[in-house]
Design a protein around this motif. Structure first.
Motif, PDB file in Angstrom:
ATOM      1  N   LYS A 146      15.623   7.060  17.468  1.00 17.07           N
ATOM      2  CA  LYS A 146      16.820   7.430  18.449  1.00 17.07           C
ATOM      3  C   LYS A 146      17.639   8.580  17.954  1.00 17.07           C
ATOM      4  N   HIS A 147      17.202   9.086  16.862  1.00 17.36           N
ATOM      5  CA  HIS A 147      17.705  10.453  16.383  1.00 17.36           C
ATOM      6  C   HIS A 147      16.442  11.222  15.779  1.00 17.36           C
ATOM      7  N   GLY A 148      15.616  10.932  16.353  1.00 19.67           N
ATOM      8  CA  GLY A 148      14.331  11.846  15.858  1.00 19.67           C
ATOM      9  C   GLY A 148      13.600  11.860  14.410  1.00 19.67           C
TER      10      GLY A 148
ATOM     11  N   GLU B 218      25.815  10.209  11.464  1.00 14.28           N
ATOM     12  CA  GLU B 218      25.474   9.695  13.016  1.00 14.28           C
ATOM     13  C   GLU B 218      24.555   8.634  12.541  1.00 14.28           C
ATOM     14  N   VAL B 219      23.244   8.961  11.923  1.00 10.42           N
ATOM     15  CA  VAL B 219      22.162   7.811  11.578  1.00 10.42           C
ATOM     16  C   VAL B 219      22.955   6.727  10.751  1.00 10.42           C
ATOM     17  N   ARG B 220      23.751   7.224   9.717  1.00 12.61           N
ATOM     18  CA  ARG B 220      24.321   6.063   9.019  1.00 12.61           C
ATOM     19  C   ARG B 220      24.941   4.871   9.920  1.00 12.61           C
ATOM     20  N   GLU B 221      25.619   5.526  10.827  1.00 13.58           N
ATOM     21  CA  GLU B 221      26.243   4.534  11.827  1.00 13.58           C
ATOM     22  C   GLU B 221      25.289   3.411  12.475  1.00 13.58           C
ATOM     23  N   THR B 222      24.138   4.160  12.947  1.00 10.63           N
ATOM     24  CA  THR B 222      23.210   3.415  13.561  1.00 10.63           C
ATOM     25  C   THR B 222      22.427   2.269  12.641  1.00 10.63           C
ATOM     26  N   VAL B 223      22.117   2.752  11.451  1.00  7.48           N
ATOM     27  CA  VAL B 223      21.407   2.023  10.392  1.00  7.48           C
ATOM     28  C   VAL B 223      22.477   1.051   9.837  1.00  7.48           C
ATOM     29  N   ASP B 224      23.806   1.233   9.587  1.00 13.38           N
ATOM     30  CA  ASP B 224      24.636   0.176   9.503  1.00 13.38           C
ATOM     31  C   ASP B 224      24.711  -0.802  10.254  1.00 13.38           C
ATOM     32  N   GLN B 225      24.586  -0.663  11.545  1.00 13.16           N
ATOM     33  CA  GLN B 225      24.700  -1.651  12.613  1.00 13.16           C
ATOM     34  C   GLN B 225      23.387  -2.467  12.517  1.00 13.16           C
ATOM     35  N   PHE B 226      22.208  -1.893  12.379  1.00 14.10           N
ATOM     36  CA  PHE B 226      21.166  -2.522  12.303  1.00 14.10           C
ATOM     37  C   PHE B 226      20.989  -3.420  11.042  1.00 14.10           C
ATOM     38  N   GLU B 227      21.523  -2.842  10.051  1.00 16.49           N
ATOM     39  CA  GLU B 227      21.558  -3.769   8.689  1.00 16.49           C
ATOM     40  C   GLU B 227      22.270  -4.698   8.727  1.00 16.49           C
ATOM     41  N   GLN B 228      23.578  -4.760   9.233  1.00 17.69           N
ATOM     42  CA  GLN B 228      24.339  -5.781   9.473  1.00 17.69           C
ATOM     43  C   GLN B 228      23.788  -7.010  10.296  1.00 17.69           C
TER      44      GLN B 228
ATOM     45  N   LYS C 183      12.980  24.080  -6.733  1.00 22.31           N
ATOM     46  CA  LYS C 183      13.507  24.117  -5.403  1.00 22.31           C
ATOM     47  C   LYS C 183      14.327  22.878  -5.054  1.00 22.31           C
ATOM     48  N   ARG C 184      15.743  23.104  -5.183  1.00 21.88           N
ATOM     49  CA  ARG C 184      16.786  22.396  -5.257  1.00 21.88           C
ATOM     50  C   ARG C 184      17.222  22.704  -3.666  1.00 21.88           C
ATOM     51  N   MET C 185      17.716  21.311  -3.034  1.00 20.11           N
ATOM     52  CA  MET C 185      17.983  21.265  -1.642  1.00 20.11           C
ATOM     53  C   MET C 185      19.163  20.653  -1.595  1.00 20.11           C
ATOM     54  N   GLN C 186      19.906  20.904  -0.227  1.00 20.20           N
ATOM     55  CA  GLN C 186      21.097  20.265   0.016  1.00 20.20           C
ATOM     56  C   GLN C 186      21.183  19.970   1.856  1.00 20.20           C
ATOM     57  N   LEU C 187      22.164  19.149   1.891  1.00 17.78           N
ATOM     58  CA  LEU C 187      22.070  19.164   3.647  1.00 17.78           C
ATOM     59  C   LEU C 187      22.895  20.279   4.074  1.00 17.78           C
ATOM     60  N   THR C 188      22.400  20.570   5.389  1.00 21.11           N
ATOM     61  CA  THR C 188      23.292  21.798   5.898  1.00 21.11           C
ATOM     62  C   THR C 188      24.476  20.968   6.579  1.00 21.11           C
ATOM     63  N   GLU C 189      25.374  21.747   7.374  1.00 22.12           N
ATOM     64  CA  GLU C 189      26.478  21.318   7.973  1.00 22.12           C
ATOM     65  C   GLU C 189      25.966  20.550   9.214  1.00 22.12           C
ATOM     66  N   LEU C 190      24.806  20.786   9.981  1.00 28.03           N
ATOM     67  CA  LEU C 190      24.178  19.915  10.816  1.00 28.03           C
ATOM     68  C   LEU C 190      23.698  18.751  10.057  1.00 28.03           C
ATOM     69  N   GLY C 191      23.033  18.945   8.969  1.00 30.95           N
ATOM     70  CA  GLY C 191      22.596  17.489   8.178  1.00 30.95           C
ATOM     71  C   GLY C 191      23.469  16.693   7.724  1.00 30.95           C
ATOM     72  N   ASN C 192      24.707  17.073   7.434  1.00 26.71           N
ATOM     73  CA  ASN C 192      25.839  16.035   7.301  1.00 26.71           C
ATOM     74  C   ASN C 192      26.329  15.469   8.391  1.00 26.71           C
ATOM     75  N   ARG C 193      26.178  16.141   9.598  1.00 24.96           N
ATOM     76  CA  ARG C 193      26.701  15.336  10.852  1.00 24.96           C
ATOM     77  C   ARG C 193      25.470  14.576  11.431  1.00 24.96           C
ATOM     78  N   ILE C 194      24.191  14.905  11.210  1.00 24.11           N
ATOM     79  CA  ILE C 194      23.296  13.834  11.508  1.00 24.11           C
ATOM     80  C   ILE C 194      23.335  12.763  10.590  1.00 24.11           C
ATOM     81  N   SER C 195      23.524  12.992   9.324  1.00 21.52           N
ATOM     82  CA  SER C 195      23.418  11.898   8.444  1.00 21.52           C
ATOM     83  C   SER C 195      24.505  11.006   8.678  1.00 21.52           C
TER      84      SER C 195
END
Length: 139
Positions: free
Chosen positions: A28-30, A102-112, A88-100
């Motif tokens: 749902k989030h690609g 959003e996805v967390r909410e979807t996964v939380d519901q699924f897991e619950q 090669k050290r990586m971090q989330l971008t601003e977009l990555g934080n927003r997507i994370s």
């Protein structure tokens, strides 16, 4: 049947359907589970090297490199400048934080939903058991 055999038989019967249904939710989030695992890790720890990510996921570094490259293409992760050019050290971008988030909410519901009828105490005991098994495997 011996209890340990039934334990691992049930684990194997659970793993594939869980992964399949999780991937349906992530679609749902690609995203796929491997990508979500990296976003989840970075959202909790801030930054990580490819080696740290490969160790966390128990996969080879080239696998993580391909996944990171795709997440970079999507604009979800970026390089963090370091003194060591080989690292090669990586971090989330601003977009990555927003997507994370959003996805967390979807996964939380699924897991619950899939934990319906399982008490918090039972969940904590299962977590303890899985942590012990993982520790026994990697030592």
């Amino acid at each position: 049947m011996k209890t340990y055999r039934e334990f691992f038989h049930q684990f194997l019967l659970l793993y594939r359907p869980f992964e399949h249904h999780l991937n349906l939710e992530l679609a749902k989030h690609g995203l796929y589970r491997s990508q979500w695992t990296i976003l989840y890790y970075l959202s909790h720890l801030g930054t990580a090297t490819l080696v740290e990510l490969s160790t966390y996921q128990s996969v080879e570094k080239p696998t993580v490199t391909r996944t990171i490259n795709r997440l970079e293409e999507l604009g979800y992760v970026e390089h963090v400048p370091t003194k060591d050019k080989r690292e090669k050290r990586m971090q989330l971008t601003e977009l990555g934080n927003r997507i994370s988030t959003e996805v967390r909410e979807t996964v939380d519901q699924f897991e619950q939903n899939i934990l319906a009828g399982i008490s918090e105490q039972e969940q904590l005991e299962a977590i303890r058991v899985m942590e012990t098994i993982r520790k026994n495997l990697i030592e």
